[in-house]
Design a protein around this motif. Structure first.
Motif, PDB file in Angstrom:
ATOM      1  N   LYS A  16       0.829  -1.206   0.000  1.00 30.40           N
ATOM      2  CA  LYS A  16       0.000   0.000   0.000  1.00 30.40           C
ATOM      3  C   LYS A  16       0.862   1.254   0.000  1.00 30.40           C
ATOM      4  O   LYS A  16       0.557   2.223  -0.703  1.00 30.40           O
ATOM      5  CB  LYS A  16      -0.952  -0.008   1.189  1.00 30.40           C
ATOM      6  N   ASN A  17       1.941   1.244   0.763  1.00 34.46           N
ATOM      7  CA  ASN A  17       2.842   2.402   0.770  1.00 34.46           C
ATOM      8  C   ASN A  17       3.460   2.612  -0.600  1.00 34.46           C
ATOM      9  O   ASN A  17       3.606   3.749  -1.054  1.00 34.46           O
ATOM     10  CB  ASN A  17       3.919   2.240   1.832  1.00 34.46           C
ATOM     11  N   LYS A  18       3.815   1.525  -1.268  1.00 34.68           N
ATOM     12  CA  LYS A  18       4.378   1.615  -2.611  1.00 34.68           C
ATOM     13  C   LYS A  18       3.352   2.228  -3.563  1.00 34.68           C
ATOM     14  O   LYS A  18       3.669   3.112  -4.358  1.00 34.68           O
ATOM     15  CB  LYS A  18       4.782   0.225  -3.100  1.00 34.68           C
ATOM     16  N   ARG A  19       2.097   1.758  -3.471  1.00 25.89           N
ATOM     17  CA  ARG A  19       1.036   2.288  -4.324  1.00 25.89           C
ATOM     18  C   ARG A  19       0.786   3.771  -4.044  1.00 25.89           C
ATOM     19  O   ARG A  19       0.573   4.551  -4.960  1.00 25.89           O
ATOM     20  CB  ARG A  19      -0.249   1.476  -4.106  1.00 25.89           C
ATOM     21  N   ILE A  20       0.849   4.155  -2.778  1.00 25.54           N
ATOM     22  CA  ILE A  20       0.666   5.567  -2.412  1.00 25.54           C
ATOM     23  C   ILE A  20       1.753   6.424  -3.043  1.00 25.54           C
ATOM     24  O   ILE A  20       1.476   7.495  -3.597  1.00 25.54           O
ATOM     25  CB  ILE A  20       0.644   5.732  -0.875  1.00 25.54           C
ATOM     26  N   ARG A  21       3.007   5.965  -2.971  1.00 28.08           N
ATOM     27  CA  ARG A  21       4.109   6.725  -3.578  1.00 28.08           C
ATOM     28  C   ARG A  21       3.906   6.866  -5.082  1.00 28.08           C
ATOM     29  O   ARG A  21       4.138   7.937  -5.657  1.00 28.08           O
ATOM     30  CB  ARG A  21       5.444   6.054  -3.267  1.00 28.08           C
ATOM     31  N   GLU A  22       3.449   5.782  -5.738  1.00 26.78           N
ATOM     32  CA  GLU A  22       3.198   5.847  -7.181  1.00 26.78           C
ATOM     33  C   GLU A  22       2.104   6.860  -7.498  1.00 26.78           C
ATOM     34  O   GLU A  22       2.244   7.666  -8.428  1.00 26.78           O
ATOM     35  CB  GLU A  22       2.789   4.465  -7.703  1.00 26.78           C
ATOM     36  N   LEU A  23       1.033   6.837  -6.740  1.00 25.37           N
ATOM     37  CA  LEU A  23      -0.063   7.773  -6.970  1.00 25.37           C
ATOM     38  C   LEU A  23       0.362   9.212  -6.703  1.00 25.37           C
ATOM     39  O   LEU A  23      -0.060  10.135  -7.419  1.00 25.37           O
ATOM     40  CB  LEU A  23      -1.269   7.403  -6.100  1.00 25.37           C
ATOM     41  N   GLU A  24       1.199   9.411  -5.692  1.00 26.37           N
ATOM     42  CA  GLU A  24       1.690  10.765  -5.414  1.00 26.37           C
ATOM     43  C   GLU A  24       2.545  11.269  -6.567  1.00 26.37           C
ATOM     44  O   GLU A  24       2.463  12.441  -6.946  1.00 26.37           O
ATOM     45  CB  GLU A  24       2.479  10.789  -4.107  1.00 26.37           C
ATOM     46  N   MET A  25       3.365  10.392  -7.155  1.00 22.76           N
ATOM     47  CA  MET A  25       4.177  10.800  -8.303  1.00 22.76           C
ATOM     48  C   MET A  25       3.294  11.147  -9.493  1.00 22.76           C
ATOM     49  O   MET A  25       3.521  12.148 -10.179  1.00 22.76           O
ATOM     50  CB  MET A  25       5.174   9.697  -8.679  1.00 22.76           C
ATOM     51  N   GLU A  26       2.261  10.324  -9.736  1.00 24.46           N
ATOM     52  CA  GLU A  26       1.341  10.615 -10.832  1.00 24.46           C
ATOM     53  C   GLU A  26       0.649  11.956 -10.604  1.00 24.46           C
ATOM     54  O   GLU A  26       0.502  12.756 -11.533  1.00 24.46           O
ATOM     55  CB  GLU A  26       0.293   9.512 -10.952  1.00 24.46           C
ATOM     56  N   ARG A  27       0.220  12.203  -9.379  1.00 28.19           N
ATOM     57  CA  ARG A  27      -0.435  13.465  -9.051  1.00 28.19           C
ATOM     58  C   ARG A  27       0.499  14.637  -9.329  1.00 28.19           C
ATOM     59  O   ARG A  27       0.101  15.645  -9.906  1.00 28.19           O
ATOM     60  CB  ARG A  27      -0.847  13.469  -7.581  1.00 28.19           C
ATOM     61  N   ASP A  28       1.767  14.506  -8.931  1.00 26.76           N
ATOM     62  CA  ASP A  28       2.734  15.580  -9.151  1.00 26.76           C
ATOM     63  C   ASP A  28       2.943  15.840 -10.645  1.00 26.76           C
ATOM     64  O   ASP A  28       3.069  16.996 -11.069  1.00 26.76           O
ATOM     65  CB  ASP A  28       4.065  15.253  -8.474  1.00 26.76           C
ATOM     66  N   VAL A  29       2.965  14.776 -11.441  1.00 27.08           N
ATOM     67  CA  VAL A  29       3.119  14.934 -12.890  1.00 27.08           C
ATOM     68  C   VAL A  29       1.918  15.687 -13.442  1.00 27.08           C
ATOM     69  O   VAL A  29       2.061  16.617 -14.242  1.00 27.08           O
ATOM     70  CB  VAL A  29       3.283  13.564 -13.581  1.00 27.08           C
ATOM     71  N   PHE A  30       0.721  15.313 -13.011  1.00 27.37           N
ATOM     72  CA  PHE A  30      -0.483  16.000 -13.475  1.00 27.37           C
ATOM     73  C   PHE A  30      -0.492  17.461 -13.054  1.00 27.37           C
ATOM     74  O   PHE A  30      -0.907  18.338 -13.818  1.00 27.37           O
ATOM     75  CB  PHE A  30      -1.751  15.303 -12.975  1.00 27.37           C
ATOM     76  N   LYS A  31      -0.008  17.748 -11.880  1.00 28.49           N
ATOM     77  CA  LYS A  31       0.068  19.144 -11.415  1.00 28.49           C
ATOM     78  C   LYS A  31       0.984  19.952 -12.325  1.00 28.49           C
ATOM     79  O   LYS A  31       0.664  21.078 -12.714  1.00 28.49           O
ATOM     80  CB  LYS A  31       0.601  19.212  -9.983  1.00 28.49           C
ATOM     81  N   ARG A  32       2.137  19.372 -12.650  1.00 33.77           N
ATOM     82  CA  ARG A  32       3.083  20.070 -13.517  1.00 33.77           C
ATOM     83  C   ARG A  32       2.501  20.283 -14.907  1.00 33.77           C
ATOM     84  O   ARG A  32       2.676  21.348 -15.510  1.00 33.77           O
ATOM     85  CB  ARG A  32       4.390  19.292 -13.598  1.00 33.77           C
ATOM     86  N   CYS A  33       1.807  19.272 -15.399  1.00 32.66           N
ATOM     87  CA  CYS A  33       1.183  19.391 -16.717  1.00 32.66           C
ATOM     88  C   CYS A  33       0.149  20.501 -16.718  1.00 32.66           C
ATOM     89  O   CYS A  33       0.065  21.296 -17.667  1.00 32.66           O
ATOM     90  CB  CYS A  33       0.522  18.068 -17.119  1.00 32.66           C
ATOM     91  N   MET A  34      -0.656  20.557 -15.685  1.00 32.65           N
ATOM     92  CA  MET A  34      -1.670  21.604 -15.586  1.00 32.65           C
ATOM     93  C   MET A  34      -1.025  22.987 -15.490  1.00 32.65           C
ATOM     94  O   MET A  34      -1.506  23.929 -16.109  1.00 32.65           O
ATOM     95  CB  MET A  34      -2.578  21.360 -14.372  1.00 32.65           C
ATOM     96  N   ALA A  35       0.055  23.097 -14.743  1.00 33.89           N
ATOM     97  CA  ALA A  35       0.737  24.383 -14.612  1.00 33.89           C
ATOM     98  C   ALA A  35       1.278  24.828 -15.964  1.00 33.89           C
ATOM     99  O   ALA A  35       1.164  26.004 -16.333  1.00 33.89           O
ATOM    100  CB  ALA A  35       1.859  24.279 -13.588  1.00 33.89           C
ATOM    101  N   LEU A  36       1.845  23.890 -16.714  1.00 29.80           N
ATOM    102  CA  LEU A  36       2.357  24.221 -18.051  1.00 29.80           C
ATOM    103  C   LEU A  36       1.220  24.565 -19.000  1.00 29.80           C
ATOM    104  O   LEU A  36       1.324  25.476 -19.820  1.00 29.80           O
ATOM    105  CB  LEU A  36       3.176  23.062 -18.601  1.00 29.80           C
ATOM    106  N   TRP A  37       0.124  23.859 -18.931  1.00 34.78           N
ATOM    107  CA  TRP A  37      -1.001  24.084 -19.798  1.00 34.78           C
ATOM    108  C   TRP A  37      -1.662  25.449 -19.531  1.00 34.78           C
ATOM    109  O   TRP A  37      -2.045  26.139 -20.458  1.00 34.78           O
ATOM    110  CB  TRP A  37      -2.041  22.962 -19.602  1.00 34.78           C
TER     111      TRP A  37
END
Length: 109
Positions: A86-107
């Protein structure tokens, strides 16, 4: 007139205490879910915190020495493995969220 005091077996008491200790839920909430008085559960939790046992009976020699039974050991290993996954999955989801945040900021720019 008969006694209104309910008798609970050791397994039920220890399970109730484990719910409070492991989940961190408030005692009144857990007591309501289990259908017992919150004062009763509070005394069980207090007793457990004092001597490590929710029952008023004396602990078995294995419990007294702090050793785990085989079933408890297997359950503990299973829970640790699940927690790691579960901790591994949480870290993966947090990374995905951060990528989406950066994409939105660029967009937005």
């Amino acid at each position: 007139m008969g006694s209104k005091q309910q008798k609970y077996d050791t397994e039920f008491r220890e399970g109730a205490v484990r719910i409070v200790i492991e989940t961190g839920k408030p005692i009144p909430e857990v007591a309501e879910e289990l259908g017992i008085h919150s004062g009763t559960l509070h005394s069980w939790v207090s007793r457990w915190r004092r001597n490590g046992s929710a029952s008023s009976d004396r602990p078995t020699p294995a419990e007294a020495s702090g050793r785990l039974r085989e079933a408890e050991r297997a359950e503990l290993e299973r829970l640790r493995r699940e927690m790691g996954e579960k901790n591994k999955r949480i870290r993966e989801l947090e990374m995905e969220r951060d990528v989406f945040k950066r994409c939105m900021a660029l967009w937005v720019k």
